[in-house]
Enzyme design. Structure first.
Site, PDB file in Angstrom:
ATOM      1  N   ASP A   1    -122.618  10.565   2.267  1.00 12.24           N
ATOM      2  CA  ASP A   1    -123.313  10.085   0.888  1.00 12.24           C
ATOM      3  C   ASP A   1    -122.596  10.389  -0.298  1.00 12.24           C
ATOM      4  O   ASP A   1    -122.363  11.502  -0.327  1.00 12.24           O
ATOM      5  CB  ASP A   1    -124.413  11.273   1.249  1.00 12.24           C
TER       6      ASP A   1
ATOM      7  N   SER B   1    -124.380  13.050  -3.294  1.00 13.39           N
ATOM      8  CA  SER B   1    -124.690  14.314  -3.027  1.00 13.39           C
ATOM      9  C   SER B   1    -123.394  14.954  -2.629  1.00 13.39           C
ATOM     10  O   SER B   1    -122.297  14.240  -2.600  1.00 13.39           O
ATOM     11  CB  SER B   1    -125.520  14.574  -1.981  1.00 13.39           C
TER      12      SER B   1
ATOM     13  N   ASN C   1    -122.831  18.335  -1.021  1.00 17.84           N
ATOM     14  CA  ASN C   1    -122.884  19.585  -0.222  1.00 17.84           C
ATOM     15  C   ASN C   1    -122.510  18.974   1.433  1.00 17.84           C
ATOM     16  O   ASN C   1    -122.966  17.800   1.779  1.00 17.84           O
ATOM     17  CB  ASN C   1    -124.390  20.159  -0.123  1.00 17.84           C
TER      18      ASN C   1
ATOM     19  N   TRP D   1    -123.748  20.045   5.200  1.00 18.40           N
ATOM     20  CA  TRP D   1    -124.584  20.878   6.112  1.00 18.40           C
ATOM     21  C   TRP D   1    -124.792  20.174   7.117  1.00 18.40           C
ATOM     22  O   TRP D   1    -124.738  18.980   7.240  1.00 18.40           O
ATOM     23  CB  TRP D   1    -125.931  21.354   5.001  1.00 18.40           C
TER      24      TRP D   1
ATOM     25  N   TYR E   1    -135.397  18.763  -2.098  1.00 14.88           N
ATOM     26  CA  TYR E   1    -135.390  17.302  -1.766  1.00 14.88           C
ATOM     27  C   TYR E   1    -136.799  16.782  -1.969  1.00 14.88           C
ATOM     28  O   TYR E   1    -137.731  17.038  -1.208  1.00 14.88           O
ATOM     29  CB  TYR E   1    -135.031  16.898  -0.102  1.00 14.88           C
TER      30      TYR E   1
ATOM     31  N   ASP F   1    -124.166   4.760  -5.218  1.00 14.69           N
ATOM     32  CA  ASP F   1    -124.485   5.802  -4.071  1.00 14.69           C
ATOM     33  C   ASP F   1    -124.828   5.136  -2.676  1.00 14.69           C
ATOM     34  O   ASP F   1    -125.674   4.223  -2.537  1.00 14.69           O
ATOM     35  CB  ASP F   1    -125.917   6.173  -4.459  1.00 14.69           C
TER      36      ASP F   1
ATOM     37  N   THR G   1    -128.323   5.438  -1.078  1.00  9.66           N
ATOM     38  CA  THR G   1    -129.539   4.577  -1.644  1.00  9.66           C
ATOM     39  C   THR G   1    -129.447   3.185  -1.144  1.00  9.66           C
ATOM     40  O   THR G   1    -128.483   2.686  -1.109  1.00  9.66           O
ATOM     41  CB  THR G   1    -129.440   4.387  -3.104  1.00  9.66           C
TER      42      THR G   1
END
Length: 383
Positions: A87, A90, A92, A94, A132, A269, A272
């Protein structure tokens, strides 16, 4: 520029760091196939502050899982395979872990750090939160080896999910490819660690997104000229939080609208689905093509696609047309009508200007390169 060409050439002929991607079905499309049309959710909320997301009442699913391309990484020693969403919107990294008993975690094989000899916790042990929409997730922070496309990234900070307020998805984590300034918990991004360990021939990541369920790929440290049919046209990143660039013009059937005469802040993005426009120009466009609305979504007669205009973005001095065959979804018609892959946002960027988002509808047409060395985004016509 000559040195850049040499570096990129080396990246092409060096060992490929590529991951095949699968195209996931958005929750909206999945529900549409069951005859249920979900209400409109502003895609720009993804880039809004947590308090704005929470106040919106939007669910995590509606923000995160509009549509996605996902592939596999492995974590730990011995490696445990994890399907993840890559992505650019964003920052991070995880993954689902054995510490999470939420419904979304329980459908996956969960990462177990106790089974990895290379895992160790942060000291002191820390957690971070990601908002989120009206939900969110919490994760413990640790370090482990993350492998992608045949290379291993040692001592990468990862989030191990503790709670996850989303519906089940085909992927069990997210690899955020945005800038570290946008990373929750001060977590170094995956790209930052790769760059610090000199694992990349060139500090970039590139996407080729196909329309089919398979055939897409992400490439680290290289670009693949076999996936292009033009040169790469570059646009400088304007805000190093996300991959935000400036659109200089927007045309409808070759006629300049003037909407981006002063420049339009534009997020690029991969997370999206649709092309997203500020509300005012969006409604002008919908009126010009004769679109109708239902539950916040816009549609046209499927047999009218051939008569609809091509829209064109001017970025980095080059023109990037998007024909109606790309922005009208003809794969899921409803009583002879087809929904548009263009929607609106009421959100602004960090400077307070109305934002645009180039999502997968655009990115399926253009090979995209995200260059951390020169902080720029490149587009080339995709094969």
């Amino acid at each position: 520029m000559k040195s850049l060409i040499i570096v990129l050439t080396l990246a092409i002929i060096s060992e490929a760091i590529k991951v095949p991607l699968m195209k996931g079905k958005s929750m909206r499309v999945a529900m549409r196939e069951k005859g249920v049309e979900l209400a409109y959710v502003d895609p720009g909320l993804k880039f809004a502050p947590p308090e704005v997301q929470a106040a919106s009442g939007a669910t995590a699913e509606s923000l995160l899982f509009q549509g996605f391309y996902y592939g596999a990484i492995s974590v730990g020693t011995p490696p445990q395979s994890v399907p993840v969403l890559f992505d650019t919107g964003s920052s991070n990294l995880w993954i689902d872990s054995v510490y999470c008993n939420s419904r979304a975690c329980n459908v996956h094989q969960k990462f177990n750090p106790q089974s990895s000899s290379s895992f160790h916790w942060t000291s002191p042990r820390r957690m971070f939160n990601l908002q989120y929409g009206a939900g969110g997730m919490t994760a413990y922070l640790g370090y482990d080896t993350v492998s992608v496309g045949g290379i291993s990234v040692g001592n990468q900070v990862i989030g191990l999910s503790a709670t996850l307020g989303t519906a089940p998805t085909p992927f069990a984590g997210i690899v955020g490819l945005g800038y570290p300034q946008n990373s929750a918990g001060g977590q170094p991004t995956f790209m930052d660690t790769m760059m610090q360990q000199n694992l990349l021939s060139y500090d970039c990541v590139a996407f080729y997104l196909s329309s089919g369920e398979s055939g897409s790929e992400i490439a680290f440290g290289e670009v693949d000229y076999n996936k292009m049919r033009s040169q790469i046209y570059w646009s400088q990143v304007t805000v190093e939080n996300w991959w935000q660039i400036n659109t200089q013009g927007f045309q409808i059937n070759g006629q300049e609208t003037g909407w981006c005469q002063q420049g339009c802040p534009t997020m690029v993005d991969t997370g999206t689905t649709q092309i997203t426009m500020p509300a005012q120009p969006f409604y002008s466009l919908m009126q010009s093509i004769g679109a109708q609305s239902y539950n916040g979504q816009f549609y046209v007669p499927c047999n009218a696609v051939s008569s609809l205009p091509t829209i064109t973005f001017t970025i980095g001095g080059a023109s990037f047309p998007v024909p109606a065959t790309a922005y009208v979804d003809t794969s899921n018609p409803s009583n002879g009508y087809c929904f548009l892959g263009i929607t609106k946002t009421y959100m602004n960027d960090l400077s307070g200007q109305p934002m645009w988002i180039l999502g997968d509808v655009f990115l399926r047409l253009y090979y995209s390169v995200y260059d951390r060395s020169y902080n720029r985004v490149g587009f080339a016509y995709a094969v």
